[in-house]
Write a protein that holds these residues in place. Structure first.
Motif, PDB file in Angstrom:
ATOM      1  N   GLN A  87      41.890  72.119  46.974  1.00  0.00           N
ATOM      2  CA  GLN A  87      42.187  72.813  48.236  1.00  0.00           C
ATOM      3  C   GLN A  87      41.243  72.306  49.329  1.00  0.00           C
ATOM      4  OE1 GLN A  87      40.924  76.325  46.304  1.00  0.00           O
ATOM      5  NE2 GLN A  87      42.951  77.263  46.259  1.00  0.00           N
ATOM      6  N   PRO A  88      41.666  71.375  50.173  1.00  0.00           N
ATOM      7  CA  PRO A  88      40.778  70.888  51.225  1.00  0.00           C
ATOM      8  C   PRO A  88      40.409  71.988  52.214  1.00  0.00           C
ATOM      9  CG  PRO A  88      42.663  69.449  50.950  1.00  0.00           C
ATOM     10  CD  PRO A  88      42.934  70.673  50.141  1.00  0.00           C
ATOM     11  N   GLU A  89      41.362  72.901  52.465  1.00  0.00           N
ATOM     12  CA  GLU A  89      41.117  73.973  53.428  1.00  0.00           C
ATOM     13  C   GLU A  89      41.734  75.273  52.921  1.00  0.00           C
ATOM     14  OE1 GLU A  89      41.175  71.231  57.513  1.00  0.00           O
ATOM     15  OE2 GLU A  89      42.599  72.860  57.219  1.00  0.00           O
ATOM     16  N   MET A  90      41.031  76.356  53.216  1.00  0.00           N
ATOM     17  CA  MET A  90      41.557  77.688  52.929  1.00  0.00           C
ATOM     18  C   MET A  90      41.185  78.596  54.087  1.00  0.00           C
ATOM     19  SD  MET A  90      43.087  77.989  49.907  1.00  0.00           S
ATOM     20  CE  MET A  90      42.781  79.634  49.231  1.00  0.00           C
ATOM     21  N   SER A  91      41.989  79.639  54.275  1.00  0.00           N
ATOM     22  CA  SER A  91      41.649  80.629  55.290  1.00  0.00           C
ATOM     23  C   SER A  91      41.849  82.023  54.707  1.00  0.00           C
ATOM     24  CB  SER A  91      42.494  80.444  56.547  1.00  0.00           C
ATOM     25  OG  SER A  91      43.861  80.606  56.254  1.00  0.00           O
ATOM     26  N   VAL A  92      41.110  82.957  55.258  1.00  0.00           N
ATOM     27  CA  VAL A  92      41.188  84.330  54.773  1.00  0.00           C
ATOM     28  C   VAL A  92      40.936  85.271  55.941  1.00  0.00           C
ATOM     29  CG1 VAL A  92      38.726  84.354  54.149  1.00  0.00           C
ATOM     30  CG2 VAL A  92      40.300  85.964  53.035  1.00  0.00           C
ATOM     31  N   GLN A  93      41.601  86.389  55.915  1.00  0.00           N
ATOM     32  CA  GLN A  93      41.382  87.410  56.928  1.00  0.00           C
ATOM     33  C   GLN A  93      40.078  88.130  56.604  1.00  0.00           C
ATOM     34  OE1 GLN A  93      44.303  87.398  58.882  1.00  0.00           O
ATOM     35  NE2 GLN A  93      43.246  88.544  60.489  1.00  0.00           N
ATOM     36  N   GLU A  94      39.354  88.462  57.632  1.00  0.00           N
ATOM     37  CA  GLU A  94      38.106  89.207  57.441  1.00  0.00           C
ATOM     38  C   GLU A  94      38.379  90.457  56.611  1.00  0.00           C
ATOM     39  OE1 GLU A  94      36.344  90.221  61.154  1.00  0.00           O
ATOM     40  OE2 GLU A  94      34.376  90.711  60.302  1.00  0.00           O
ATOM     41  N   ALA A  95      37.482  90.722  55.665  1.00  0.00           N
ATOM     42  CA  ALA A  95      37.527  91.875  54.753  1.00  0.00           C
ATOM     43  C   ALA A  95      38.496  91.672  53.576  1.00  0.00           C
ATOM     44  CB  ALA A  95      37.873  93.177  55.465  1.00  0.00           C
ATOM     45  N   GLU A  96      39.248  90.588  53.581  1.00  0.00           N
ATOM     46  CA  GLU A  96      40.144  90.313  52.470  1.00  0.00           C
ATOM     47  C   GLU A  96      39.446  89.467  51.407  1.00  0.00           C
ATOM     48  OE1 GLU A  96      42.623  92.773  53.856  1.00  0.00           O
ATOM     49  OE2 GLU A  96      43.367  91.559  52.182  1.00  0.00           O
ATOM     50  N   THR A  97      40.200  89.152  50.356  1.00  0.00           N
ATOM     51  CA  THR A  97      39.666  88.391  49.225  1.00  0.00           C
ATOM     52  C   THR A  97      40.305  87.017  49.182  1.00  0.00           C
ATOM     53  OG1 THR A  97      39.229  90.386  47.917  1.00  0.00           O
ATOM     54  CG2 THR A  97      39.474  88.316  46.708  1.00  0.00           C
ATOM     55  N   VAL A  98      39.510  86.028  48.833  1.00  0.00           N
ATOM     56  CA  VAL A  98      40.001  84.657  48.721  1.00  0.00           C
ATOM     57  C   VAL A  98      39.433  84.020  47.455  1.00  0.00           C
ATOM     58  CG1 VAL A  98      38.093  83.664  50.071  1.00  0.00           C
ATOM     59  CG2 VAL A  98      40.292  82.467  49.972  1.00  0.00           C
ATOM     60  N   THR A  99      40.213  83.136  46.870  1.00  0.00           N
ATOM     61  CA  THR A  99      39.783  82.431  45.657  1.00  0.00           C
ATOM     62  C   THR A  99      39.838  80.929  45.883  1.00  0.00           C
ATOM     63  OG1 THR A  99      40.539  84.206  44.203  1.00  0.00           O
ATOM     64  CG2 THR A  99      40.208  82.050  43.210  1.00  0.00           C
ATOM     65  N   LEU A 100      38.730  80.265  45.604  1.00  0.00           N
ATOM     66  CA  LEU A 100      38.643  78.812  45.722  1.00  0.00           C
ATOM     67  C   LEU A 100      38.669  78.202  44.320  1.00  0.00           C
ATOM     68  CD1 LEU A 100      35.781  78.555  48.392  1.00  0.00           C
ATOM     69  CD2 LEU A 100      38.224  78.982  48.718  1.00  0.00           C
ATOM     70  N   SER A 101      39.431  77.139  44.180  1.00  0.00           N
ATOM     71  CA  SER A 101      39.650  76.548  42.861  1.00  0.00           C
ATOM     72  C   SER A 101      38.757  75.342  42.597  1.00  0.00           C
ATOM     73  CB  SER A 101      41.112  76.115  42.714  1.00  0.00           C
ATOM     74  OG  SER A 101      41.976  77.201  42.890  1.00  0.00           O
ATOM     75  N   CYS A 102      38.453  75.154  41.332  1.00  0.00           N
ATOM     76  CA  CYS A 102      37.660  73.995  40.907  1.00  0.00           C
ATOM     77  C   CYS A 102      37.998  73.678  39.459  1.00  0.00           C
ATOM     78  CB  CYS A 102      36.170  74.286  41.042  1.00  0.00           C
ATOM     79  SG  CYS A 102      35.078  73.009  40.348  1.00  0.00           S
ATOM     80  N   THR A 103      38.243  72.431  39.172  1.00  0.00           N
ATOM     81  CA  THR A 103      38.390  71.992  37.783  1.00  0.00           C
ATOM     82  C   THR A 103      37.438  70.832  37.552  1.00  0.00           C
ATOM     83  OG1 THR A 103      40.198  70.482  38.341  1.00  0.00           O
ATOM     84  CG2 THR A 103      40.805  72.699  37.621  1.00  0.00           C
ATOM     85  N   TYR A 104      37.102  70.601  36.307  1.00  0.00           N
ATOM     86  CA  TYR A 104      36.142  69.555  35.989  1.00  0.00           C
ATOM     87  C   TYR A 104      36.535  68.900  34.688  1.00  0.00           C
ATOM     88  CZ  TYR A 104      34.420  73.356  33.106  1.00  0.00           C
ATOM     89  OH  TYR A 104      34.332  74.384  32.200  1.00  0.00           O
ATOM     90  N   ASP A 105      35.994  67.741  34.479  1.00  0.00           N
ATOM     91  CA  ASP A 105      36.286  66.987  33.264  1.00  0.00           C
ATOM     92  C   ASP A 105      34.969  66.622  32.597  1.00  0.00           C
ATOM     93  OD1 ASP A 105      37.680  63.750  32.408  1.00  0.00           O
ATOM     94  OD2 ASP A 105      37.670  65.631  31.294  1.00  0.00           O
ATOM     95  N   THR A 106      34.820  66.990  31.339  1.00  0.00           N
ATOM     96  CA  THR A 106      33.608  66.679  30.598  1.00  0.00           C
ATOM     97  C   THR A 106      33.895  66.688  29.112  1.00  0.00           C
ATOM     98  OG1 THR A 106      31.301  67.300  30.240  1.00  0.00           O
ATOM     99  CG2 THR A 106      32.881  69.088  30.492  1.00  0.00           C
ATOM    100  N   SER A 107      33.087  65.951  28.383  1.00  0.00           N
ATOM    101  CA  SER A 107      33.165  65.972  26.922  1.00  0.00           C
ATOM    102  C   SER A 107      32.010  66.769  26.331  1.00  0.00           C
ATOM    103  CB  SER A 107      33.150  64.548  26.371  1.00  0.00           C
ATOM    104  OG  SER A 107      31.967  63.869  26.782  1.00  0.00           O
ATOM    105  N   GLU A 108      31.138  67.292  27.175  1.00  0.00           N
ATOM    106  CA  GLU A 108      29.986  68.053  26.709  1.00  0.00           C
ATOM    107  C   GLU A 108      30.404  69.488  26.427  1.00  0.00           C
ATOM    108  OE1 GLU A 108      26.370  65.846  29.047  1.00  0.00           O
ATOM    109  OE2 GLU A 108      27.637  67.202  30.199  1.00  0.00           O
ATOM    110  N   SER A 109      29.692  70.128  25.530  1.00  0.00           N
ATOM    111  CA  SER A 109      29.996  71.513  25.189  1.00  0.00           C
ATOM    112  C   SER A 109      29.099  72.485  25.938  1.00  0.00           C
ATOM    113  CB  SER A 109      29.839  71.734  23.680  1.00  0.00           C
ATOM    114  OG  SER A 109      28.509  71.440  23.280  1.00  0.00           O
ATOM    115  N   ASP A 110      27.953  71.995  26.371  1.00  0.00           N
ATOM    116  CA  ASP A 110      27.022  72.843  27.108  1.00  0.00           C
ATOM    117  C   ASP A 110      26.732  72.203  28.456  1.00  0.00           C
ATOM    118  OD1 ASP A 110      23.692  74.220  26.583  1.00  0.00           O
ATOM    119  OD2 ASP A 110      25.451  75.005  27.623  1.00  0.00           O
ATOM    120  N   TYR A 111      26.774  72.993  29.506  1.00  0.00           N
ATOM    121  CA  TYR A 111      26.560  72.464  30.852  1.00  0.00           C
ATOM    122  C   TYR A 111      26.410  73.635  31.815  1.00  0.00           C
ATOM    123  CZ  TYR A 111      31.617  73.194  30.414  1.00  0.00           C
ATOM    124  OH  TYR A 111      32.853  73.723  30.125  1.00  0.00           O
ATOM    125  N   TYR A 112      26.182  73.304  33.072  1.00  0.00           N
ATOM    126  CA  TYR A 112      26.049  74.328  34.101  1.00  0.00           C
ATOM    127  C   TYR A 112      27.041  74.042  35.222  1.00  0.00           C
ATOM    128  CZ  TYR A 112      21.576  75.130  31.787  1.00  0.00           C
ATOM    129  OH  TYR A 112      20.604  75.380  30.850  1.00  0.00           O
TER     130      TYR A 112
END
Lengths: 116, 115
Positions: A8-33
């Motif tokens: 999502q390059p851009e998102m907008s939300v009305q003041e006082a409302e809720t918004v969700t930003l997405s993220c996915t990642y690729d890794t072969s490790e089992s432990d990470y931050y």
């Protein structure tokens, strides 16, 4: 190398409302931050929230919470009761554990606009 | 507690000129990072220091970029000569260096414009 994708390059939300930003990642490790950083126009990256992969419980910091789905390699950020000051670029980042692997891998960011 | 300090905040130079950026990390932080952030992108690591030792400089273009961290405190990142493609924000960050728990604290960055 680990890759982080923010579809999502851009998102907008009305003041006082809720918004969700997405993220996915690729890794072969089992432990990470995973992290969400906020970058306002001042350019200073500010840590919003962090998640250790070994913890099943989703992290929460006041109005900010995450939905961490390890199997799906998904890490979304939910902002509740959005405020004008939340307007910024938001970056998702990945880091391996261990003393020799402190480097952060960032996504391309999502620009959040808060509408009064 | 003072944060990470960077200077200058802005720099405009002509191509082929040299330029240097300075970073003062948070007191006591052993680990120092330099990132480059191109327009519309996330930061990418250039070099990481543990005290005065550069432990990861695999992404640093060594033909024109150099960095130093004398005495394990302040650091300087230099570009010589600068190219148009070097226009970006250069971010410095520091962390205590404790593996597994250390958060990275970022400075405000230097916006470089090469004309």
């Amino acid at each position: 190398a680990q890759t982080v994708t923010q579809s999502q390059p851009e998102m907008s939300v009305q003041e006082a409302e809720t918004v969700t930003l997405s993220c996915t990642y690729d890794t072969s490790e089992s432990d990470y931050y995973l992290f969400w950083y906020k970058q306002p126009p001042s350019r200073q990256m500010i840590l919003v929230i962090r998640q250790e992969a070994y913890k099943q419980q989703n992290a929460t910091e006041n109005r900010f919470s995450v939905n961490f789905q390890k199997a799906a390699k998904s890490f979304s950020l939910k902002i509740s009761d959005s405020q004008l000051g939340d307007a910024a670029m938001y970056f998702c980042a990945y880091r391996s554990p261990g003393s020799g692997a402190n480097n952060l891998f960032f996504g391309t960011g999502t620009r959040l606009t808060v509408i009064p | 507690e003072a944060g990470v300090v960077q200077s200058p905040r802005y720099k405009i130079i002509e191509k082929k000129q040299p330029v240097a950026f300075w970073c003062n990390p948070i007191s006591g932080h052993n680990t120092l990072y330099w990132y480059r952030q191109n327009l519309g992108q996330g930061p990418e690591l250039l070099i990481r220091y543990e005290n005065e030792e550069a432990v990861d400089d695999s992404q640093l273009p060594k033909d024109r970029f150099s960095a130093e961290r004398l005495k394990g405190v302040d650091s300087t990142l230099k570009i010589q000569p600068a190219e148009l493609g070097d226009s970006a924000v250069y971010l410095c960050a520091s962390s205590p260096g404790i593996a597994g728990v250390s958060e990275q604290y970022f400075g405000p960055g230097t916006r470089l414009t090469v004309t």
